[in-house]
Design a protein around this motif. Structure first.
Motif, PDB file in Angstrom:
ATOM      1  N   GLY A 193       0.922  -1.189  -0.083  1.00 50.31           N
ATOM      2  CA  GLY A 193       0.117   0.042   0.029  1.00 50.31           C
ATOM      3  C   GLY A 193       0.991   1.304   0.204  1.00 50.31           C
ATOM      4  N   GLU A 194       0.270   2.132   0.695  1.00 49.19           N
ATOM      5  CA  GLU A 194       0.896   3.646   0.794  1.00 49.19           C
ATOM      6  C   GLU A 194       2.001   3.577   1.473  1.00 49.19           C
ATOM      7  N   ALA A 195       2.406   2.307   2.396  1.00 53.23           N
ATOM      8  CA  ALA A 195       3.707   2.499   3.142  1.00 53.23           C
ATOM      9  C   ALA A 195       4.856   2.627   2.293  1.00 53.23           C
ATOM     10  N   LEU A 196       4.654   2.108   0.937  1.00 50.69           N
ATOM     11  CA  LEU A 196       5.871   2.051  -0.207  1.00 50.69           C
ATOM     12  C   LEU A 196       5.766   3.406  -0.889  1.00 50.69           C
ATOM     13  N   ASP A 197       6.980   3.674  -1.591  1.00 56.00           N
ATOM     14  CA  ASP A 197       6.767   4.863  -2.381  1.00 56.00           C
ATOM     15  C   ASP A 197       6.267   4.677  -3.744  1.00 56.00           C
ATOM     16  N   MET A 198       4.917   4.663  -3.546  1.00 58.09           N
ATOM     17  CA  MET A 198       4.147   4.405  -4.764  1.00 58.09           C
ATOM     18  C   MET A 198       2.917   5.294  -4.924  1.00 58.09           C
ATOM     19  N   ASP A 199       2.595   6.160  -5.505  1.00 57.47           N
ATOM     20  CA  ASP A 199       1.433   6.554  -5.801  1.00 57.47           C
ATOM     21  C   ASP A 199       0.830   6.963  -7.245  1.00 57.47           C
ATOM     22  N   ALA A 200      -0.361   7.318  -7.519  1.00 57.03           N
ATOM     23  CA  ALA A 200      -0.823   7.140  -8.955  1.00 57.03           C
ATOM     24  C   ALA A 200      -1.849   8.428  -8.958  1.00 57.03           C
ATOM     25  N   ASP A 201      -2.444   8.356 -10.309  1.00 55.16           N
ATOM     26  CA  ASP A 201      -3.457   9.280 -10.609  1.00 55.16           C
ATOM     27  C   ASP A 201      -4.858   9.121  -9.864  1.00 55.16           C
ATOM     28  N   CYS A 202      -5.767  10.049  -9.969  1.00 49.66           N
ATOM     29  CA  CYS A 202      -6.980   9.969  -9.551  1.00 49.66           C
ATOM     30  C   CYS A 202      -7.597   8.880 -10.509  1.00 49.66           C
ATOM     31  N   GLY A 203      -8.847   8.320 -10.156  1.00 56.62           N
ATOM     32  CA  GLY A 203      -9.514   7.381 -10.771  1.00 56.62           C
ATOM     33  C   GLY A 203      -9.406   6.004 -10.445  1.00 56.62           C
ATOM     34  N   GLY A 204      -9.175   5.601  -8.914  1.00 54.20           N
ATOM     35  CA  GLY A 204      -9.106   4.395  -8.523  1.00 54.20           C
ATOM     36  C   GLY A 204      -7.938   3.481  -8.534  1.00 54.20           C
ATOM     37  N   TYR A 205      -6.878   4.133  -9.191  1.00 54.69           N
ATOM     38  CA  TYR A 205      -5.618   3.638  -9.074  1.00 54.69           C
ATOM     39  C   TYR A 205      -4.843   3.352  -7.861  1.00 54.69           C
ATOM     40  N   ASN A 206      -4.979   4.509  -6.972  1.00 50.38           N
ATOM     41  CA  ASN A 206      -4.420   4.258  -5.805  1.00 50.38           C
ATOM     42  C   ASN A 206      -5.178   3.288  -4.974  1.00 50.38           C
ATOM     43  N   LEU A 207      -6.207   3.102  -4.924  1.00 53.80           N
ATOM     44  CA  LEU A 207      -6.885   1.952  -4.007  1.00 53.80           C
ATOM     45  C   LEU A 207      -6.785   0.776  -4.754  1.00 53.80           C
ATOM     46  N   ALA A 208      -6.439   0.750  -6.099  1.00 53.89           N
ATOM     47  CA  ALA A 208      -6.481  -0.661  -6.615  1.00 53.89           C
ATOM     48  C   ALA A 208      -4.826  -1.081  -6.447  1.00 53.89           C
ATOM     49  N   TRP A 209      -3.929  -0.187  -6.289  1.00 47.80           N
ATOM     50  CA  TRP A 209      -2.716  -0.601  -5.821  1.00 47.80           C
ATOM     51  C   TRP A 209      -2.809  -1.137  -4.232  1.00 47.80           C
ATOM     52  N   ALA A 210      -3.666  -0.494  -3.505  1.00 47.08           N
ATOM     53  CA  ALA A 210      -3.716  -0.916  -2.097  1.00 47.08           C
ATOM     54  C   ALA A 210      -4.086  -2.364  -1.912  1.00 47.08           C
ATOM     55  N   TRP A 211      -5.301  -2.580  -2.789  1.00 46.02           N
ATOM     56  CA  TRP A 211      -5.909  -4.084  -2.895  1.00 46.02           C
ATOM     57  C   TRP A 211      -4.774  -5.131  -3.153  1.00 46.02           C
ATOM     58  N   ALA A 212      -4.186  -4.570  -4.534  1.00 53.11           N
ATOM     59  CA  ALA A 212      -3.478  -5.707  -5.084  1.00 53.11           C
ATOM     60  C   ALA A 212      -2.126  -5.957  -4.529  1.00 53.11           C
ATOM     61  N   SER A 213      -1.433  -4.865  -3.887  1.00 50.63           N
ATOM     62  CA  SER A 213      -0.288  -5.050  -3.086  1.00 50.63           C
ATOM     63  C   SER A 213      -0.456  -5.558  -1.921  1.00 50.63           C
ATOM     64  N   GLY A 214      -1.529  -5.304  -1.055  1.00 48.99           N
ATOM     65  CA  GLY A 214      -2.029  -6.097   0.077  1.00 48.99           C
ATOM     66  C   GLY A 214      -2.206  -7.677  -0.081  1.00 48.99           C
ATOM     67  N   LEU A 215      -2.873  -8.002  -1.215  1.00 49.63           N
ATOM     68  CA  LEU A 215      -3.142  -9.241  -1.692  1.00 49.63           C
ATOM     69  C   LEU A 215      -1.840 -10.256  -1.800  1.00 49.63           C
ATOM     70  N   ARG A 216      -1.109  -9.279  -2.716  1.00 52.77           N
ATOM     71  CA  ARG A 216       0.470  -9.923  -2.810  1.00 52.77           C
ATOM     72  C   ARG A 216       1.245 -10.220  -1.609  1.00 52.77           C
ATOM     73  N   ALA A 217       1.421  -9.363  -0.839  1.00 54.83           N
ATOM     74  CA  ALA A 217       2.174  -9.573   0.477  1.00 54.83           C
ATOM     75  C   ALA A 217       1.588 -10.284   1.590  1.00 54.83           C
ATOM     76  N   GLY A 218       0.307 -10.415   1.459  1.00 56.63           N
ATOM     77  CA  GLY A 218      -0.577 -11.285   2.607  1.00 56.63           C
ATOM     78  C   GLY A 218      -0.355 -12.853   2.004  1.00 56.63           C
ATOM     79  N   ALA A 219      -0.257 -13.168   0.891  1.00 51.25           N
ATOM     80  CA  ALA A 219      -0.078 -14.313   0.486  1.00 51.25           C
ATOM     81  C   ALA A 219       1.413 -14.549   0.739  1.00 51.25           C
ATOM     82  N   ALA A 220       2.380 -13.965   0.205  1.00 52.91           N
ATOM     83  CA  ALA A 220       3.881 -14.109   0.358  1.00 52.91           C
ATOM     84  C   ALA A 220       4.371 -14.188   1.732  1.00 52.91           C
ATOM     85  N   ALA A 221       3.540 -13.632   2.640  1.00 57.94           N
ATOM     86  CA  ALA A 221       4.119 -13.567   4.136  1.00 57.94           C
ATOM     87  C   ALA A 221       4.168 -15.072   4.463  1.00 57.94           C
ATOM     88  N   LEU A 222       3.478 -16.091   4.145  1.00 62.62           N
ATOM     89  CA  LEU A 222       3.404 -17.192   4.728  1.00 62.62           C
ATOM     90  C   LEU A 222       4.647 -18.040   4.270  1.00 62.62           C
TER      91      LEU A 222
END
Length: 410
Positions: A380-409
């Motif tokens: 999510g936003e804890a990383l140095d990533m930002d994007a334009d308006c239009g749902g892109y920032n929340l898309a990053w939050a969901w996708a990066s969270g899903l990726r990290a959550g699965a990889a943590a195990l």
């Protein structure tokens, strides 16, 4: 009082969009996660997204809309739209598309938050609010987090409305007596949003200074002092072009809201990610007419009105709003040329730039380099990533969270 101690597979620091997505991903992969949220409830940051309507994502995830396109591409993968659609469906969130943007069918952010919290409950992902992490140590392959929690859960004012109750609970939390709680976990995910400096420091991680983006721009009209004040509150559909050193570097069309200090609106927010003090912004209110089409319109109007555009702002009546016509007439121009001074109204910024740099994490799983902090991930936003308006920032939050959550195990 002796500290309470609890052990989990994964401890997720932060209960916003990315943290909740990470918790669900981890739980569904068979792990036992806990979300450690500093505020009185998890998911509160979601309530402010999309002006309360929650712009969940975009119908087309374009990596070029992100600060680091190559990183976005690696984390999103080949079919991010399909993956996010499956995630929303799995939580009970029904989406609808509005001009390429995805919203919950309810058009209400609280329904998204409620669905995520219920999904966490169903999947056995524990959420621990009012949790202030003080220290992180690693012993024999396990992270131990020392946290302070209130002795009593803040209750607020039961008869008050939701906002008043939230304020009351936060006041109680600020004054509450705390007890120590030790949380042990094999892995840790940093998901604390755009204020990650202190958390990064707990794990000895590098961190880039954070500052607001996606906010209004402070600008001036050097040749017409006071002109922006005269335009205050005016909304105009226009094309904005950002110039640096005389060369155009970005262009976007959209609604522009003039303010006494500069400009606001989605197109201006997107420019705020790219603009620097001293840059110029050209505002073309005649967009989308081509130069030739505009010339033809001017010629026909001159014949019909018996005068030309140089006759004064009233010549534009029926074509342009009088306030902006007055500014154009005085400048004898067909567009406005503003000078960028910086960002404005930063308290309303939708996202912050900065955070944990990507040279400190491994792609695509967003695992922090083991030489820096083993078994730590970030999303999510804890990383140095930002994007334009239009749902892109929340898309990053969901996708990066899903990726990290699965990889943590792993």
């Amino acid at each position: 009082m002796k500290a309470i101690s609890t052990t989990y597979d994964v401890a997720i620091i932060g209960g916003g969009a990315s943290g909740l997505a990470a918790a669900l991903s981890c739980a569904r992969a068979g792990g036992r996660p806990v979300v450690l949220e500093r505020d009185v409830e998890a998911g509160l940051s979601i309530l402010a997204t999309g002006n309360g309507r929650c712009n969940l994502s975009n119908a087309r995830i374009d990596p070029e809309r992100y600060r680091h396109p190559d990183v976005a591409q690696a984390v999103f993968g080949e079919e991010p739209e399909r993956e996010l659609a499956a995630f929303f469906l799995s939580t009970g969130i029904v989406t609808c598309e509005v001009e390429g943007r995805l919203y919950p069918f309810s058009k209400r952010a609280e329904s998204v938050r409620d669905a995520l919290l219920r999904a966490c409950e169903r999947e056995g992902a524990r959420i621990l609010p009012c949790c202030d992490i003080q220290k992180a140590t690693r012993t024999r392959g396990v992270w131990e987090l020392a946290a302070l929690l209130p002795r009593r859960t803040p209750r607020g004012k039961r008869d008050a409305d939701a906002k008043a109750n939230l304020r009351a609970r936060r006041r109680e939390l600020a004054d509450a007596e705390r007890i120590e709680h030790r949380i042990a976990a094999r892995s840790v995910i940093i998901a604390c949003g755009g204020t990650s400096r202190e958390t990064a420091a707990l794990f000895g991680l590098p961190h880039l200074a954070e500052h607001p983006v996606l906010c209004p721009l402070s600008c001036s009209l050097p040749d017409q002092p006071g002109a922006l004040k005269a335009l205050d509150g005016l909304r105009v559909d226009a094309k904005l072009t950002l110039y640096r050193g005389g060369a155009g570097v970005w262009s976007e069309a959209g609604e522009v809201l003039f303010r006494p200090y500069g400009i606001s609106g989605i197109a201006a927010f997107n420019l705020s990610r790219r603009a620097r003090p001293g840059d110029a912004i050209e505002i073309d209110p005649f967009y989308p007419l081509t130069p030739q089409e505009l010339s033809d319109v001017f010629s026909k109007r001159s014949l019909a009105l018996g005068a030309g555009p140089d006759s004064g702002p009233s010549w534009f009546d029926g074509f342009l709003a009088r306030p902006i016509a007055s500014v154009l007439s005085q400048a004898k121009a067909r567009s406005l040329r503003l000078q960028v001074e910086g960002t404005a109204d930063e308290r309303s910024a939708q996202v912050r730039r900065g955070g944990i740099p990507f040279d400190a994490v491994e792609l695509p799983d967003l695992r922090v380099r083991p030489d820096l902090a083993p078994q730590v991930l970030a999303c999510g936003e804890a990383l140095d990533m930002d994007a334009d308006c239009g749902g892109y920032n929340l898309a990053w939050a969901w996708a990066s969270g899903l990726r990290a959550g699965a990889a943590a195990l792993a």
